[in-house]
Design an enzyme around this catalytic site. Structure first.
Site, short mmCIF file in Angstrom:
data_model
loop_
_atom_site.label_atom_id
_atom_site.label_comp_id
_atom_site.label_asym_id
_atom_site.label_seq_id
_atom_site.Cartn_x
_atom_site.Cartn_y
_atom_site.Cartn_z
N THR A 31 -2.68 -7.16 15.57
CA THR A 31 -2.09 -7.92 16.64
C THR A 31 -1.21 -6.96 17.47
OG1 THR A 31 -2.25 -9.82 15.50
CG2 THR A 31 -0.44 -9.91 17.29
N TYR A 45 -5.85 -14.53 20.97
CA TYR A 45 -5.74 -12.93 21.39
C TYR A 45 -6.82 -12.08 20.88
CZ TYR A 45 -2.81 -12.33 17.44
OH TYR A 45 -2.63 -12.33 16.12
N ASP A 112 -3.07 -9.27 8.43
CA ASP A 112 -3.55 -10.01 7.48
C ASP A 112 -3.97 -9.22 6.17
OD1 ASP A 112 -5.98 -12.21 9.59
OD2 ASP A 112 -3.80 -12.08 9.67
N LYS A 184 1.96 -11.11 2.90
CA LYS A 184 2.17 -11.78 4.14
C LYS A 184 2.42 -13.36 3.55
CE LYS A 184 0.18 -12.91 8.44
NZ LYS A 184 -1.05 -12.56 9.60
N GLU A 305 -1.77 -18.09 -21.50
CA GLU A 305 -2.66 -19.29 -21.36
C GLU A 305 -3.93 -18.95 -21.67
OE1 GLU A 305 -0.06 -21.83 -19.41
OE2 GLU A 305 -2.35 -22.16 -20.10
N1 DGL Z 1 -6.64 -10.61 13.27
C1 DGL Z 1 -5.18 -10.47 12.29
C2 DGL Z 1 -5.35 -9.09 12.09
O1 DGL Z 1 -5.55 -8.14 12.46
C3 DGL Z 1 -4.31 -10.92 13.35
C4 DGL Z 1 -2.99 -10.76 12.56
C5 DGL Z 1 -1.83 -9.63 13.04
O2 DGL Z 1 -2.25 -8.49 13.25
O3 DGL Z 1 -0.54 -10.21 13.10
O4 DGL Z 1 -4.63 -8.90 10.80
#
Ligand code: DGL
Length: 348
Positions: A31, A45, A112, A184, A305
Protein backbone atom coordinates in the site's frame (compact mmCIF):
# COMPACT_ATOMS: atom_id res chain seq x y z
CA UNK A 1 53.24 49.04 28.38
CA UNK A 2 49.65 48.47 28.32
CA UNK A 3 48.69 45.11 29.03
CA UNK A 4 48.42 43.35 25.91
CA UNK A 5 45.19 41.76 25.57
CA UNK A 6 45.20 38.91 23.34
CA UNK A 7 42.02 37.27 22.68
CA UNK A 8 42.52 33.79 23.83
CA UNK A 9 41.59 31.63 20.98
CA UNK A 10 38.66 29.89 22.45
CA UNK A 11 38.51 26.48 20.94
CA UNK A 12 34.98 25.29 21.23
CA UNK A 13 35.12 21.61 20.50
CA UNK A 14 32.38 21.42 17.89
CA UNK A 15 30.36 18.27 17.73
CA UNK A 16 32.03 16.15 15.04
CA UNK A 17 29.76 16.22 12.02
CA UNK A 18 28.68 12.64 11.50
CA UNK A 19 28.68 11.73 7.77
CA UNK A 20 25.23 10.93 6.44
CA UNK A 21 24.51 7.19 6.65
CA UNK A 22 24.41 5.10 3.49
CA UNK A 23 20.91 3.65 3.29
CA UNK A 24 19.49 1.36 0.66
CA UNK A 25 15.74 1.09 0.19
CA UNK A 26 14.61 -2.26 -1.20
CA UNK A 27 11.03 -2.03 -2.46
CA UNK A 28 8.60 -4.95 -2.69
CA UNK A 29 5.24 -3.20 -3.25
CA UNK A 30 2.29 -2.87 -0.89
CA UNK A 31 0.00 0.00 0.00
CA UNK A 32 2.90 2.35 0.68
CA UNK A 33 3.34 2.22 -3.10
CA UNK A 34 -0.36 2.02 -3.76
CA UNK A 35 -2.39 4.30 -6.02
CA UNK A 36 -6.13 4.92 -5.84
CA UNK A 37 -8.50 6.84 -8.09
CA UNK A 38 -8.93 9.71 -5.64
CA UNK A 39 -7.35 11.28 -2.56
CA UNK A 40 -10.25 10.18 -0.40
CA UNK A 41 -10.00 6.51 -1.41
CA UNK A 42 -8.26 4.38 1.20
CA UNK A 43 -9.42 1.02 -0.14
CA UNK A 44 -9.84 -0.40 -3.62
CA UNK A 45 -6.40 0.80 -4.77
CA UNK A 46 -3.64 -1.03 -6.66
CA UNK A 47 -0.81 -2.03 -4.31
CA UNK A 48 2.77 -1.71 -5.54
CA UNK A 49 1.88 0.60 -8.43
CA UNK A 50 4.33 3.38 -7.59
CA UNK A 51 8.04 2.78 -8.13
CA UNK A 52 10.61 3.21 -5.36
CA UNK A 53 12.30 6.23 -6.99
CA UNK A 54 8.95 8.03 -7.04
CA UNK A 55 8.41 7.13 -3.37
CA UNK A 56 11.76 8.67 -2.47
CA UNK A 57 11.17 11.76 -4.63
CA UNK A 58 7.92 12.32 -2.74
CA UNK A 59 9.98 12.70 0.48
CA UNK A 60 12.89 15.02 -0.45
CA UNK A 61 13.88 15.23 3.23
CA UNK A 62 15.24 11.67 2.93
CA UNK A 63 18.16 12.89 0.81
CA UNK A 64 18.98 15.52 3.45
CA UNK A 65 19.57 12.87 6.12
CA UNK A 66 21.06 9.98 4.16
CA UNK A 67 23.00 8.92 1.13
CA UNK A 68 20.13 6.88 -0.24
CA UNK A 69 20.05 4.26 -3.02
CA UNK A 70 17.11 2.16 -4.10
CA UNK A 71 16.25 -1.22 -5.61
CA UNK A 72 12.86 -2.39 -6.83
CA UNK A 73 12.91 -6.11 -6.02
CA UNK A 74 9.19 -6.88 -6.41
CA UNK A 75 5.99 -4.89 -7.05
CA UNK A 76 3.36 -7.03 -5.33
CA UNK A 77 0.63 -6.91 -2.76
CA UNK A 78 2.11 -8.72 0.18
CA UNK A 79 -0.78 -11.19 0.26
CA UNK A 80 1.12 -12.72 -2.67
CA UNK A 81 4.48 -12.86 -0.89
CA UNK A 82 5.67 -16.49 -1.01
CA UNK A 83 8.64 -18.65 -0.01
CA UNK A 84 10.44 -17.91 -3.29
CA UNK A 85 10.09 -14.16 -2.69
CA UNK A 86 11.39 -14.61 0.87
CA UNK A 87 14.47 -16.54 -0.24
CA UNK A 88 15.26 -14.02 -2.99
CA UNK A 89 14.76 -11.07 -0.62
CA UNK A 90 16.82 -12.62 2.20
CA UNK A 91 19.71 -13.52 -0.13
CA UNK A 92 19.72 -9.97 -1.55
CA UNK A 93 19.64 -8.41 1.92
CA UNK A 94 22.57 -10.59 3.01
CA UNK A 95 24.59 -9.48 -0.02
CA UNK A 96 23.80 -5.80 0.57
CA UNK A 97 24.42 -5.99 4.32
CA UNK A 98 27.96 -7.22 3.67
CA UNK A 99 28.80 -4.13 1.59
CA UNK A 100 30.89 -1.44 3.32
CA UNK A 101 28.87 1.29 1.58
CA UNK A 102 25.63 0.12 3.23
CA UNK A 103 24.98 1.24 6.83
CA UNK A 104 21.34 0.21 7.01
CA UNK A 105 18.54 -1.23 4.88
CA UNK A 106 14.87 -0.23 4.59
CA UNK A 107 12.41 -2.66 3.04
CA UNK A 108 9.08 -1.27 1.85
CA UNK A 109 6.41 -3.95 2.09
CA UNK A 110 2.66 -4.52 2.18
CA UNK A 111 1.27 -4.74 5.68
CA UNK A 112 -0.70 -7.99 5.26
CA UNK A 113 2.32 -10.29 5.61
CA UNK A 114 4.88 -7.75 6.78
CA UNK A 115 5.17 -9.41 10.21
CA UNK A 116 5.95 -12.78 8.61
CA UNK A 117 8.63 -11.41 6.30
CA UNK A 118 10.14 -9.47 9.19
CA UNK A 119 10.33 -12.59 11.35
CA UNK A 120 11.75 -14.68 8.51
CA UNK A 121 14.50 -12.10 7.93
CA UNK A 122 15.05 -11.86 11.69
CA UNK A 123 16.04 -15.54 11.58
CA UNK A 124 18.17 -15.58 8.40
CA UNK A 125 19.87 -12.17 7.94
CA UNK A 126 23.53 -12.45 8.97
CA UNK A 127 24.23 -8.87 9.98
CA UNK A 128 23.90 -6.54 12.97
CA UNK A 129 23.19 -3.60 10.65
CA UNK A 130 19.68 -2.14 11.01
CA UNK A 131 17.12 -3.83 8.76
CA UNK A 132 13.81 -1.93 8.93
CA UNK A 133 10.52 -3.00 7.36
CA UNK A 134 8.04 -0.24 6.64
CA UNK A 135 4.61 -0.01 5.07
CA UNK A 136 1.50 2.07 5.28
CA UNK A 137 -2.23 1.68 5.74
CA UNK A 138 -3.25 4.44 3.31
CA UNK A 139 -2.16 4.47 -0.33
CA UNK A 140 0.37 7.06 -1.50
CA UNK A 141 -2.41 8.96 -3.30
CA UNK A 142 -4.57 9.37 -0.17
CA UNK A 143 -5.21 12.51 1.84
CA UNK A 144 -3.06 12.27 5.01
CA UNK A 145 -1.17 9.32 3.57
CA UNK A 146 0.91 7.72 6.33
CA UNK A 147 3.55 6.34 3.94
CA UNK A 148 5.82 9.38 3.51
CA UNK A 149 6.50 9.96 7.20
CA UNK A 150 6.71 6.21 7.80
CA UNK A 151 9.36 5.98 5.07
CA UNK A 152 11.29 8.99 6.41
CA UNK A 153 11.25 7.52 9.93
CA UNK A 154 12.36 4.14 8.63
CA UNK A 155 15.38 5.76 6.97
CA UNK A 156 16.19 7.62 10.20
CA UNK A 157 15.99 4.34 12.12
CA UNK A 158 18.05 2.38 9.60
CA UNK A 159 20.77 5.03 9.82
CA UNK A 160 20.80 5.18 13.61
CA UNK A 161 23.44 3.57 15.83
CA UNK A 162 20.69 2.83 18.36
CA UNK A 163 19.11 0.31 15.96
CA UNK A 164 22.32 -1.69 15.45
CA UNK A 165 22.17 -5.23 16.80
CA UNK A 166 18.45 -5.17 17.69
CA UNK A 167 17.41 -7.63 14.99
CA UNK A 168 14.97 -6.87 12.21
CA UNK A 169 12.70 -3.96 13.14
CA UNK A 170 9.24 -2.86 12.00
CA UNK A 171 8.58 0.86 11.91
CA UNK A 172 5.20 2.45 11.24
CA UNK A 173 3.13 5.17 12.88
CA UNK A 174 6.01 6.55 14.99
CA UNK A 175 6.61 3.21 16.73
CA UNK A 176 9.53 0.76 16.52
CA UNK A 177 8.66 -2.90 17.03
CA UNK A 178 10.54 -6.19 17.20
CA UNK A 179 10.04 -8.60 14.31
CA UNK A 180 9.22 -11.46 16.69
CA UNK A 181 6.51 -9.64 18.69
CA UNK A 182 4.69 -7.39 16.24
CA UNK A 183 1.49 -8.32 14.42
CA UNK A 184 -1.07 -6.58 12.22
CA UNK A 185 -4.00 -5.95 14.56
CA UNK A 186 -6.40 -3.82 12.51
CA UNK A 187 -7.74 -4.13 8.99
CA UNK A 188 -7.83 -0.35 8.63
CA UNK A 189 -6.22 1.79 11.36
CA UNK A 190 -2.83 3.44 10.84
CA UNK A 191 -1.70 2.12 14.25
CA UNK A 192 -2.38 -1.42 13.10
CA UNK A 193 1.01 -2.86 14.10
CA UNK A 194 1.01 -3.80 17.75
CA UNK A 195 3.02 -6.08 20.01
CA UNK A 196 0.12 -7.09 22.23
CA UNK A 197 0.95 -7.43 25.93
CA UNK A 198 4.73 -7.12 25.27
CA UNK A 199 4.70 -3.67 23.66
CA UNK A 200 6.86 -1.86 21.13
CA UNK A 201 10.63 -1.44 21.59
CA UNK A 202 10.39 2.33 21.27
CA UNK A 203 9.39 5.33 19.21
CA UNK A 204 10.60 7.68 16.52
CA UNK A 205 9.79 11.32 17.11
CA UNK A 206 11.02 14.43 15.36
CA UNK A 207 13.69 12.50 13.48
CA UNK A 208 15.11 10.63 16.46
CA UNK A 209 14.69 7.03 17.66
CA UNK A 210 13.95 6.32 21.35
CA UNK A 211 14.49 2.74 22.56
CA UNK A 212 13.25 1.40 25.91
CA UNK A 213 13.58 -2.39 25.44
CA UNK A 214 15.81 -4.94 23.75
CA UNK A 215 14.63 -8.13 21.97
CA UNK A 216 15.48 -11.06 24.26
CA UNK A 217 15.28 -13.98 21.81
CA UNK A 218 18.09 -14.96 19.41
CA UNK A 219 18.10 -13.30 16.00
CA UNK A 220 20.25 -12.43 12.93
CA UNK A 221 23.92 -13.12 13.69
CA UNK A 222 23.01 -15.41 16.64
CA UNK A 223 20.73 -17.53 14.46
CA UNK A 224 21.61 -21.10 13.42
CA UNK A 225 19.58 -20.87 10.21
CA UNK A 226 21.31 -20.33 6.86
CA UNK A 227 19.36 -19.95 3.63
CA UNK A 228 22.34 -19.11 1.38
CA UNK A 229 22.23 -22.46 -0.43
CA UNK A 230 18.47 -23.07 -0.20
CA UNK A 231 16.30 -22.95 -3.34
CA UNK A 232 13.09 -23.87 -1.50
CA UNK A 233 11.63 -24.21 1.97
CA UNK A 234 9.87 -27.26 3.47
CA UNK A 235 6.07 -27.20 3.06
CA UNK A 236 4.33 -26.18 6.29
CA UNK A 237 0.68 -25.19 6.51
CA UNK A 238 -1.66 -23.87 9.20
CA UNK A 239 -4.93 -25.49 10.21
CA UNK A 240 -7.36 -23.24 12.07
CA UNK A 241 -9.46 -24.42 15.01
CA UNK A 242 -12.97 -23.30 16.06
CA UNK A 243 -16.03 -24.79 17.68
CA UNK A 244 -16.94 -28.00 15.89
CA UNK A 245 -13.69 -28.03 13.89
CA UNK A 246 -12.87 -31.26 12.07
CA UNK A 247 -9.84 -32.89 10.43
CA UNK A 248 -10.79 -32.48 6.75
CA UNK A 249 -8.38 -29.62 5.98
CA UNK A 250 -5.64 -31.22 8.05
CA UNK A 251 -5.97 -34.52 6.19
CA UNK A 252 -5.76 -32.63 2.90
CA UNK A 253 -2.51 -30.96 3.97
CA UNK A 254 -1.04 -34.30 5.00
CA UNK A 255 -2.12 -35.88 1.72
CA UNK A 256 -0.50 -32.99 -0.13
CA UNK A 257 2.78 -33.94 1.53
CA UNK A 258 3.43 -31.18 4.08
CA UNK A 259 6.45 -31.71 6.31
CA UNK A 260 4.92 -29.78 9.19
CA UNK A 261 1.60 -28.41 10.34
CA UNK A 262 0.78 -25.58 12.70
CA UNK A 263 -2.44 -26.06 14.65
CA UNK A 264 -3.95 -22.64 15.37
CA UNK A 265 -5.75 -23.93 18.41
CA UNK A 266 -8.37 -22.52 20.72
CA UNK A 267 -7.23 -20.99 23.99
CA UNK A 268 -4.04 -22.65 25.19
CA UNK A 269 -3.74 -24.44 21.85
CA UNK A 270 -6.57 -26.92 22.44
CA UNK A 271 -8.25 -29.04 19.75
CA UNK A 272 -11.44 -31.00 19.22
CA UNK A 273 -11.46 -34.82 19.43
CA UNK A 274 -11.74 -35.20 15.62
CA UNK A 275 -8.80 -32.81 15.13
CA UNK A 276 -6.81 -34.65 17.80
CA UNK A 277 -7.24 -37.91 15.90
CA UNK A 278 -6.11 -36.15 12.73
CA UNK A 279 -3.03 -34.67 14.40
CA UNK A 280 -2.05 -38.05 15.84
CA UNK A 281 -2.38 -39.63 12.38
CA UNK A 282 -0.36 -36.77 10.86
CA UNK A 283 2.42 -37.36 13.39
CA UNK A 284 2.38 -41.07 12.53
CA UNK A 285 3.01 -40.01 8.90
CA UNK A 286 6.12 -38.13 10.07
CA UNK A 287 4.54 -34.67 9.91
CA UNK A 288 5.87 -32.40 12.67
CA UNK A 289 2.93 -30.98 14.63
CA UNK A 290 3.23 -27.61 16.39
CA UNK A 291 0.47 -26.43 18.71
CA UNK A 292 -0.01 -22.67 18.45
CA UNK A 293 -3.07 -20.60 19.34
CA UNK A 294 -5.53 -18.42 17.43
CA UNK A 295 -5.60 -16.18 20.54
CA UNK A 296 -2.39 -14.41 19.54
CA UNK A 297 -1.12 -13.66 23.07
CA UNK A 298 0.46 -15.67 25.86
CA UNK A 299 2.39 -18.92 25.97
CA UNK A 300 1.04 -22.22 24.63
CA UNK A 301 2.22 -24.43 27.48
CA UNK A 302 3.69 -27.88 26.89
CA UNK A 303 1.53 -30.70 28.29
CA UNK A 304 -1.23 -28.18 29.05
CA UNK A 305 -4.16 -28.85 26.73
CA UNK A 306 -2.49 -31.96 25.26
CA UNK A 307 -0.07 -34.66 26.37
CA UNK A 308 2.68 -33.28 24.10
CA UNK A 309 5.37 -35.55 25.53
CA UNK A 310 3.26 -38.64 24.78
CA UNK A 311 1.97 -37.40 21.39
CA UNK A 312 5.38 -36.04 20.35
CA UNK A 313 3.96 -32.59 19.55
CA UNK A 314 5.84 -29.28 19.74
CA UNK A 315 4.40 -26.10 21.28
CA UNK A 316 4.93 -22.64 19.72
CA UNK A 317 5.70 -20.81 23.01
CA UNK A 318 4.18 -17.35 22.30
CA UNK A 319 4.56 -17.32 18.50
CA UNK A 320 1.30 -16.78 16.64
CA UNK A 321 0.42 -19.39 14.00
CA UNK A 322 1.78 -17.49 11.00
CA UNK A 323 5.13 -16.90 12.73
CA UNK A 324 5.26 -20.43 14.10
CA UNK A 325 5.01 -21.54 10.45
CA UNK A 326 8.07 -19.41 9.58
CA UNK A 327 10.14 -20.92 12.37
CA UNK A 328 9.02 -24.49 11.69
CA UNK A 329 9.92 -24.18 7.98
CA UNK A 330 13.43 -23.05 8.91
CA UNK A 331 13.71 -25.64 11.69
CA UNK A 332 12.89 -28.38 9.17
CA UNK A 333 15.83 -27.27 7.03
CA UNK A 334 18.03 -28.38 9.96
CA UNK A 335 16.28 -31.28 11.71
CA UNK A 336 13.11 -33.38 12.14
CA UNK A 337 13.87 -34.04 15.80
CA UNK A 338 10.92 -32.68 17.81
CA UNK A 339 13.24 -32.28 20.81
CA UNK A 340 15.54 -30.04 18.79
CA UNK A 341 12.65 -28.18 17.21
CA UNK A 342 11.11 -27.53 20.63
CA UNK A 343 14.45 -26.04 21.72
CA UNK A 344 14.28 -23.71 18.70
CA UNK A 345 10.79 -22.52 19.65
CA UNK A 346 12.10 -21.66 23.11
CA UNK A 347 15.16 -19.89 21.64
CA UNK A 348 13.89 -17.69 18.79
N1 DGL B 1 -2.55 -5.68 -0.43
C1 DGL B 1 -2.14 -5.43 0.95
C2 DGL B 1 -0.63 -5.68 1.09
O1 DGL B 1 0.09 -5.42 0.14
C3 DGL B 1 -2.47 -4.03 1.33
C4 DGL B 1 -2.17 -3.74 2.76
C5 DGL B 1 -1.04 -2.76 2.94
O2 DGL B 1 0.02 -2.82 2.29
O3 DGL B 1 -1.21 -1.93 3.84
O4 DGL B 1 -0.20 -6.12 2.16
Amino acid sequence: MGALFCAAAIHVQAEPVRPMPNIIIVATGGTIAGAAASSTATVGYEAGKIGVDQLIDAVPEIKKISQVRAEQLFRIGSENMNNDHWLKLAKRINVLAKQNDVDGIVITHGTDTLEETAYFLNLVVKSKKPIVLVGSMRPATAMSADGPLNLYNAVILAGSKEAVGKGVLVSLNDEVSAARDVTKASTMLVNTFRSPELGALGYIQDGRPYFYRQPSRKHTTESEFDISDLESLPAVDVVYAYANSNRVALDAFVKAGVKGVIHAGMGNGSFSEPMKAGLIDARKEGVVVVRSSRVGNGVVARNGEARDDELDFVVSDSLNPQKARVLLMLALTKTTSTKDIQRMFYSY
